[in-house]
Design a protein around this motif. Structure first.
Motif, PDB file in Angstrom:
ATOM      1  N   LEU A 174      -0.595   7.616 -10.958  1.00  0.00           N
ATOM      2  CA  LEU A 174      -0.293   6.820  -9.764  1.00  0.00           C
ATOM      3  C   LEU A 174      -1.498   5.969  -9.377  1.00  0.00           C
ATOM      4  CD1 LEU A 174       1.496   6.017  -7.377  1.00  0.00           C
ATOM      5  CD2 LEU A 174       0.720   8.103  -6.209  1.00  0.00           C
ATOM      6  N   HIS A 175      -2.688   6.540  -9.473  1.00  0.00           N
ATOM      7  CA  HIS A 175      -3.910   5.793  -9.182  1.00  0.00           C
ATOM      8  C   HIS A 175      -4.023   4.563 -10.096  1.00  0.00           C
ATOM      9  CE1 HIS A 175      -8.088   5.000  -8.227  1.00  0.00           C
ATOM     10  NE2 HIS A 175      -8.381   5.105  -9.505  1.00  0.00           N
ATOM     11  N   ARG A 176      -3.829   4.782 -11.386  1.00  0.00           N
ATOM     12  CA  ARG A 176      -3.911   3.662 -12.337  1.00  0.00           C
ATOM     13  C   ARG A 176      -2.822   2.619 -12.054  1.00  0.00           C
ATOM     14  NH1 ARG A 176      -3.876   7.638 -16.609  1.00  0.00           N
ATOM     15  NH2 ARG A 176      -5.927   8.561 -16.555  1.00  0.00           N
ATOM     16  N   ARG A 177      -1.633   3.099 -11.774  1.00  0.00           N
ATOM     17  CA  ARG A 177      -0.501   2.183 -11.524  1.00  0.00           C
ATOM     18  C   ARG A 177      -0.760   1.327 -10.288  1.00  0.00           C
ATOM     19  NH1 ARG A 177       5.388   2.449 -11.161  1.00  0.00           N
ATOM     20  NH2 ARG A 177       5.908   0.260 -11.126  1.00  0.00           N
ATOM     21  N   THR A 178      -1.260   1.908  -9.228  1.00  0.00           N
ATOM     22  CA  THR A 178      -1.510   1.120  -8.018  1.00  0.00           C
ATOM     23  C   THR A 178      -2.644   0.124  -8.251  1.00  0.00           C
ATOM     24  OG1 THR A 178      -2.872   2.924  -7.109  1.00  0.00           O
ATOM     25  CG2 THR A 178      -0.572   2.782  -6.370  1.00  0.00           C
ATOM     26  N   GLN A 179      -3.610   0.491  -9.091  1.00  0.00           N
ATOM     27  CA  GLN A 179      -4.663  -0.467  -9.432  1.00  0.00           C
ATOM     28  C   GLN A 179      -4.074  -1.649 -10.192  1.00  0.00           C
ATOM     29  OE1 GLN A 179      -7.689   1.904 -11.433  1.00  0.00           O
ATOM     30  NE2 GLN A 179      -8.987   1.687  -9.618  1.00  0.00           N
ATOM     31  N   PRO A 194       0.825  -1.205   0.000  1.00  0.00           N
ATOM     32  CA  PRO A 194       0.000   0.000   0.000  1.00  0.00           C
ATOM     33  C   PRO A 194       0.865   1.264   0.000  1.00  0.00           C
ATOM     34  CG  PRO A 194      -0.141  -1.122   2.122  1.00  0.00           C
ATOM     35  CD  PRO A 194       0.636  -2.006   1.208  1.00  0.00           C
ATOM     36  N   VAL A 195       0.404   2.239  -0.757  1.00  0.00           N
ATOM     37  CA  VAL A 195       1.177   3.471  -0.964  1.00  0.00           C
ATOM     38  C   VAL A 195       0.382   4.664  -0.459  1.00  0.00           C
ATOM     39  CG1 VAL A 195       2.217   4.983  -2.701  1.00  0.00           C
ATOM     40  CG2 VAL A 195       2.256   2.507  -3.029  1.00  0.00           C
ATOM     41  N   LEU A 226      -1.129  -2.794  -9.922  1.00  0.00           N
ATOM     42  CA  LEU A 226      -0.306  -3.556  -8.985  1.00  0.00           C
ATOM     43  C   LEU A 226      -1.134  -4.175  -7.857  1.00  0.00           C
ATOM     44  CD1 LEU A 226       2.747  -1.121  -8.695  1.00  0.00           C
ATOM     45  CD2 LEU A 226       2.662  -3.308  -9.917  1.00  0.00           C
ATOM     46  N   SER A 227      -2.445  -3.995  -7.912  1.00  0.00           N
ATOM     47  CA  SER A 227      -3.354  -4.532  -6.887  1.00  0.00           C
ATOM     48  C   SER A 227      -2.971  -4.063  -5.489  1.00  0.00           C
ATOM     49  CB  SER A 227      -3.366  -6.064  -6.927  1.00  0.00           C
ATOM     50  OG  SER A 227      -3.795  -6.515  -8.174  1.00  0.00           O
ATOM     51  N   THR A 228      -2.722  -2.780  -5.377  1.00  0.00           N
ATOM     52  CA  THR A 228      -2.370  -2.226  -4.078  1.00  0.00           C
ATOM     53  C   THR A 228      -3.211  -0.987  -3.800  1.00  0.00           C
ATOM     54  OG1 THR A 228      -0.525  -1.624  -2.663  1.00  0.00           O
ATOM     55  CG2 THR A 228      -0.491  -0.740  -4.902  1.00  0.00           C
ATOM     56  N   ASP A 229      -3.289  -0.644  -2.529  1.00  0.00           N
ATOM     57  CA  ASP A 229      -4.073   0.526  -2.137  1.00  0.00           C
ATOM     58  C   ASP A 229      -3.248   1.792  -2.266  1.00  0.00           C
ATOM     59  OD1 ASP A 229      -6.317  -0.986  -1.475  1.00  0.00           O
ATOM     60  OD2 ASP A 229      -5.583  -1.346   0.552  1.00  0.00           O
ATOM     61  N   LEU A 230      -3.958   2.890  -2.489  1.00  0.00           N
ATOM     62  CA  LEU A 230      -3.331   4.207  -2.581  1.00  0.00           C
ATOM     63  C   LEU A 230      -4.130   5.170  -1.714  1.00  0.00           C
ATOM     64  CD1 LEU A 230      -1.477   6.393  -3.864  1.00  0.00           C
ATOM     65  CD2 LEU A 230      -3.197   6.572  -5.689  1.00  0.00           C
ATOM     66  N   ALA A 231      -3.426   5.986  -0.964  1.00  0.00           N
ATOM     67  CA  ALA A 231      -4.071   7.040  -0.180  1.00  0.00           C
ATOM     68  C   ALA A 231      -3.259   8.320  -0.321  1.00  0.00           C
ATOM     69  CB  ALA A 231      -4.164   6.641   1.291  1.00  0.00           C
ATOM     70  N   LEU A 232      -3.948   9.424  -0.163  1.00  0.00           N
ATOM     71  CA  LEU A 232      -3.302  10.733  -0.120  1.00  0.00           C
ATOM     72  C   LEU A 232      -3.508  11.294   1.269  1.00  0.00           C
ATOM     73  CD1 LEU A 232      -4.675  12.322  -3.447  1.00  0.00           C
ATOM     74  CD2 LEU A 232      -2.613  10.927  -3.148  1.00  0.00           C
ATOM     75  N   VAL A 233      -2.507  11.985   1.783  1.00  0.00           N
ATOM     76  CA  VAL A 233      -2.660  12.667   3.069  1.00  0.00           C
ATOM     77  C   VAL A 233      -2.107  14.083   2.958  1.00  0.00           C
ATOM     78  CG1 VAL A 233      -2.493  10.546   4.427  1.00  0.00           C
ATOM     79  CG2 VAL A 233      -0.454  11.923   4.065  1.00  0.00           C
ATOM     80  N   GLY A 234      -2.644  14.957   3.824  1.00  0.00           N
ATOM     81  CA  GLY A 234      -2.097  16.293   3.964  1.00  0.00           C
ATOM     82  C   GLY A 234      -2.398  17.255   2.838  1.00  0.00           C
ATOM     83  N   LEU A 235      -3.539  17.077   2.182  1.00  0.00           N
ATOM     84  CA  LEU A 235      -3.878  18.006   1.096  1.00  0.00           C
ATOM     85  C   LEU A 235      -4.179  19.396   1.654  1.00  0.00           C
ATOM     86  CD1 LEU A 235      -6.364  15.908  -1.075  1.00  0.00           C
ATOM     87  CD2 LEU A 235      -4.024  16.522  -1.646  1.00  0.00           C
ATOM     88  N   VAL A 236      -3.513  20.409   1.122  1.00  0.00           N
ATOM     89  CA  VAL A 236      -3.880  21.773   1.497  1.00  0.00           C
ATOM     90  C   VAL A 236      -5.210  22.094   0.820  1.00  0.00           C
ATOM     91  CG1 VAL A 236      -1.489  22.515   1.838  1.00  0.00           C
ATOM     92  CG2 VAL A 236      -2.586  22.846  -0.385  1.00  0.00           C
ATOM     93  N   GLU A 237      -5.932  23.046   1.369  1.00  0.00           N
ATOM     94  CA  GLU A 237      -7.286  23.315   0.886  1.00  0.00           C
ATOM     95  C   GLU A 237      -7.320  23.693  -0.598  1.00  0.00           C
ATOM     96  OE1 GLU A 237     -10.025  22.440   2.236  1.00  0.00           O
ATOM     97  OE2 GLU A 237     -11.138  23.191   0.509  1.00  0.00           O
ATOM     98  N   GLY A 238      -6.332  24.445  -1.061  1.00  0.00           N
ATOM     99  CA  GLY A 238      -6.324  24.845  -2.477  1.00  0.00           C
ATOM    100  C   GLY A 238      -6.243  23.650  -3.416  1.00  0.00           C
ATOM    101  N   ILE A 239      -5.394  22.699  -3.086  1.00  0.00           N
ATOM    102  CA  ILE A 239      -5.269  21.500  -3.922  1.00  0.00           C
ATOM    103  C   ILE A 239      -6.530  20.642  -3.796  1.00  0.00           C
ATOM    104  CG2 ILE A 239      -3.974  19.354  -4.265  1.00  0.00           C
ATOM    105  CD1 ILE A 239      -1.458  20.887  -3.312  1.00  0.00           C
ATOM    106  N   ALA A 240      -7.038  20.499  -2.577  1.00  0.00           N
ATOM    107  CA  ALA A 240      -8.258  19.704  -2.375  1.00  0.00           C
ATOM    108  C   ALA A 240      -9.422  20.308  -3.163  1.00  0.00           C
ATOM    109  CB  ALA A 240      -8.594  19.626  -0.888  1.00  0.00           C
TER     110      ALA A 240
END
Length: 109
Positions: free
Chosen positions: A63-68, A41-42, A70-84
């Motif tokens: 990255l989302h497609r690549r982790t799919q 998981p990434v 590879l059959s692995t999970d992907l998460a994002l953390v720490g998004l600043v409000e502008g990017i979110a």
């Protein structure tokens, strides 16, 4: 932009420090290609990313497609409000599992 990695709660964490734009996105893409492996998981730690251009957003989708693949999970953390907000407006937000910070990640074995 600086890139480092670590293991957090069983997740392979990629820590990004600096803006992600057309000048830096290749480094991020290459780092991701070299570092992620099957069924590990990434999490992409964006806590220290103040700005992300459309090139960066495209890299997130890659990255989302690549982790799919590879059959692995992907998460994002720490998004600043502008990017979110940009991700919400463009519809990218719904493709990702997002946690507020690394401490919120569920444990993996």
């Amino acid at each position: 932009m600086n890139l480092t990695s670590s293991t957090v709660n069983g997740w392979f964490a990629i820590h990004v420090d600096g803006q992600v734009d057309s000048k830096t996105v290749t480094s991020l893409r290459d780092f991701i290609d070299e570092q992620i492996t099957e069924q590990q998981p990434v999490v992409l730690d964006l806590t220290k990313v103040p700005f992300m251009s459309s090139a960066g957003l495209r890299t997130l989708l890659t990255l989302h497609r690549r982790t799919q693949q590879l059959s692995t999970d992907l998460a994002l953390v720490g998004l600043v409000e502008g990017i979110a907000e940009t991700m919400r407006v463009t519809g990218f937000y719904d493709y990702f599992v997002i946690y507020p910070d690394l401490a919120a990640l569920p444990g993996r074995s």
